[in-house]
Write an enzyme that holds these catalytic residues in place. Structure first.
Site, short mmCIF file in Angstrom:
data_model
loop_
_atom_site.label_atom_id
_atom_site.label_comp_id
_atom_site.label_asym_id
_atom_site.label_seq_id
_atom_site.Cartn_x
_atom_site.Cartn_y
_atom_site.Cartn_z
N LYS A 1 2.42 -12.97 -14.55
CA LYS A 1 3.75 -13.23 -14.23
C LYS A 1 4.53 -14.21 -15.31
CE LYS A 1 3.44 -13.39 -9.29
NZ LYS A 1 3.72 -14.12 -7.91
N LYS B 1 7.46 -7.89 -4.67
CA LYS B 1 8.76 -8.31 -4.03
C LYS B 1 9.61 -8.13 -5.18
CE LYS B 1 7.16 -11.90 -1.13
NZ LYS B 1 6.35 -12.63 -1.88
N LYS C 1 0.88 -3.08 -8.70
CA LYS C 1 0.74 -3.25 -7.20
C LYS C 1 2.34 -3.22 -6.72
CE LYS C 1 1.01 -8.23 -6.75
NZ LYS C 1 0.93 -9.37 -5.90
N1 AQP Z 1 0.64 -4.86 -2.98
C1 AQP Z 1 0.14 -5.38 -2.23
N2 AQP Z 1 -0.89 -4.87 -1.53
C2 AQP Z 1 -1.75 -5.56 -0.70
N3 AQP Z 1 -1.31 -6.68 -0.39
C3 AQP Z 1 -0.38 -7.46 -1.24
N4 AQP Z 1 -0.05 -8.88 -1.16
C4 AQP Z 1 1.25 -8.79 -1.88
N5 AQP Z 1 1.34 -7.77 -2.50
C5 AQP Z 1 0.39 -6.77 -2.13
C6 AQP Z 1 -0.32 -9.77 -0.33
O1 AQP Z 1 0.68 -10.35 0.61
C7 AQP Z 1 0.30 -11.70 0.60
C8 AQP Z 1 1.40 -12.53 -0.05
O2 AQP Z 1 1.68 -12.51 -1.19
P1 AQP Z 1 2.71 -13.59 -1.90
O3 AQP Z 1 4.06 -13.36 -1.42
O4 AQP Z 1 2.26 -14.75 -1.48
O5 AQP Z 1 2.20 -13.33 -3.53
P2 AQP Z 1 2.24 -12.13 -4.19
O6 AQP Z 1 0.82 -11.67 -4.14
O7 AQP Z 1 2.84 -12.41 -5.53
O8 AQP Z 1 3.17 -10.94 -3.65
P3 AQP Z 1 4.38 -10.11 -4.34
O9 AQP Z 1 5.02 -9.18 -3.36
O10 AQP Z 1 3.69 -9.54 -5.65
O11 AQP Z 1 5.56 -11.07 -4.60
P4 AQP Z 1 5.95 -11.66 -6.12
O12 AQP Z 1 6.88 -10.16 -6.63
O13 AQP Z 1 7.17 -12.53 -5.82
O14 AQP Z 1 4.80 -12.08 -6.90
C9 AQP Z 1 -0.82 -12.22 -0.09
O15 AQP Z 1 -2.31 -11.99 0.59
C10 AQP Z 1 -1.07 -10.77 -1.12
O16 AQP Z 1 -2.43 -10.63 -1.54
#
Ligand code: AQP
Length: 338
Positions: free
Chosen positions: A117, A204, A201
């Site tokens: 990140k 968001k 992955k």
């Molecule tokens: N691609 C994914 N596949 C499976 N699980 C996922 N999670 C996120 N992306 C995937 C799971 O969703 C939960 C919430 O995640 P988060 O929003 O707290 O943080 P993150 O993992 O950083 O999610 P994003 O979507 O990638 O957000 P950004 O882009 O803001 O960093 C967690 O349980 C995560 O494992």
């Protein structure tokens, strides 16, 4: 190992940092719904985590309601599970400070999500982004949660929470105070990948909207995104082994399997030998069938933020009662005057 004897409890959270997507649903929320019937569960909108990277204050509140709407629309029931927002329970931040004095710099230095990140310019990343896993440990342990349903990407952070428990219980001679939280990661959908790059992955914050299926996408948008998803020219193999070195194909098969509650083997038994011209429309129909009703319910709930606020505030009151007790006990253990 700890000698913790308390009740089983589930905690998880999602950041209000953008639109909820299929990865969040399969990796996290769907499990939340299953768990709420058998366990005491707390599901948090982790707004304090979201601000570790810049969030426009005008959108942060809406995003918080968006995550709450996704929880409820997917089937989380606030009468069964405690649904609340992190910033409404100050005990998370209090315990995070104490944990930041327990965690070691070397442990945080190893966190790959910070490296991903922060990118090349880590000098300009916020201190909060670096210490994010310490706050996450506090989120979990302020409720003495024993189980944490998350996607694969959170595994390393969970391990750090366990390291903190080990050190805290040992250093303060309180061997049974905190439980060792168990990740609940396994199962289909634990790692949903981008539709544009099968090695990254689904996220968001992906720069391309085409890479991500948002829960709020309508049927037409979902179908178009799947049609345009990156693939290779080969037909689908008839066994999972044939998906090795084909990350995009593996991802689409994995999504189909997770949403239809089948194994990859079953999906390939049905579609092996077929090209993507046949598989993609079948996948699009399935995603629309499972996701579009959630999106429609989210839109309905988001039209009434007053109701969502009430759910969050009531949940925060319940959560605070548990969290404040833990922090009071921790202060005692650490030697603060209470
Ligand atoms: N691609 C994914 N596949 C499976 N699980 C996922 N999670 C996120 N992306 C995937 C799971 O969703 C939960 C919430 O995640 P988060 O929003 O707290 O943080 P993150 O993992 O950083 O999610 P994003 O979507 O990638 O957000 P950004 O882009 O803001 O960093 C967690 O349980 C995560 O494992």
């Amino acid at each position: 190992m700890t000698g913790y004897q308390g009740p089983e409890r589930v905690f998880s959270g999602i950041q209000p940092s953008g639109g909820m997507h299929l990865g969040n649903y399969l990796g996290a929320i769907r499990k939340f719904v299953d768990l709420q019937t058998q366990h005491e569960c707390l599901y948090c909108v982790v707004d304090m985590h979201a601000i570790t990277v810049w969030q426009d204050p005008k959108s942060l509140r809406d995003q918080t309601f968006h995550i709450a709407a996704a929880y409820l629309a997917a089937g989380v029931d606030p009468a069964k599970a405690t649904v609340f927002h992190q910033s409404a329970v100050p005990a998370h931040a209090e315990l995070a400070w104490i944990f930041s004095c327990v965690a070691r710099l070397g442990w945080l230095d190893r966190m790959t999500q910070f490296k991903d990140k922060a990118g090349k310019d880590k000098e300009r990343a916020s201190v909060g982004l670096y210490t994010y896993p310490v706050l996450m440990a506090a989120d979990i342990l302020v409720y003495k949660a024993t189980h944490v349903p998350v996607g694969e990407d959170q595994k390393q952070h969970l391990e750090l929470s366990r390291d903190i428990v080990g050190r805290f219980n040992r250093e303060f001679d309180a061997p049974d105070f905190f439980p060792l939280p168990e990740p609940l990661i396994k199962g289909p959908g634990a790692r949903v990948m981008s539709l544009r790059d099968g090695t990254a992955k689904m996220s968001k914050s992906d720069a391309s909207e085409q890479a991500t299926i948002y829960l709020i996408d309508d049927a037409d948008t979902i179908a178009k995104k799947i049609k345009k998803a990156k693939t290779d020219p080969e037909p689908l193999p008839s066994e999972p082994k044939g998906l090795e070195s084909r990350p995009e194909a593996a991802n689409l098969v994995g999504i189909y399997a997770a949403l239809s509650s089948k194994s990859d083997e079953d999906v390939l038994r049905e579609f092996g030998g077929e090209g993507f011209g046949k598989f993609k429309p079948a996948l699009a129909d399935l995603v629309v069938e499972k996701i579009a009703p959630i999106g429609a319910e989210m839109r309905r709930l988001q039209a009434d933020p007053g109701h969502l606020r009430q759910v969050l505030v009531a949940g925060a009151e319940r959560a605070s009662a548990l969290a404040e007790k833990t922090v009071r006990d921790v202060k005692e253990i650490v030697g603060f005057v209470v």
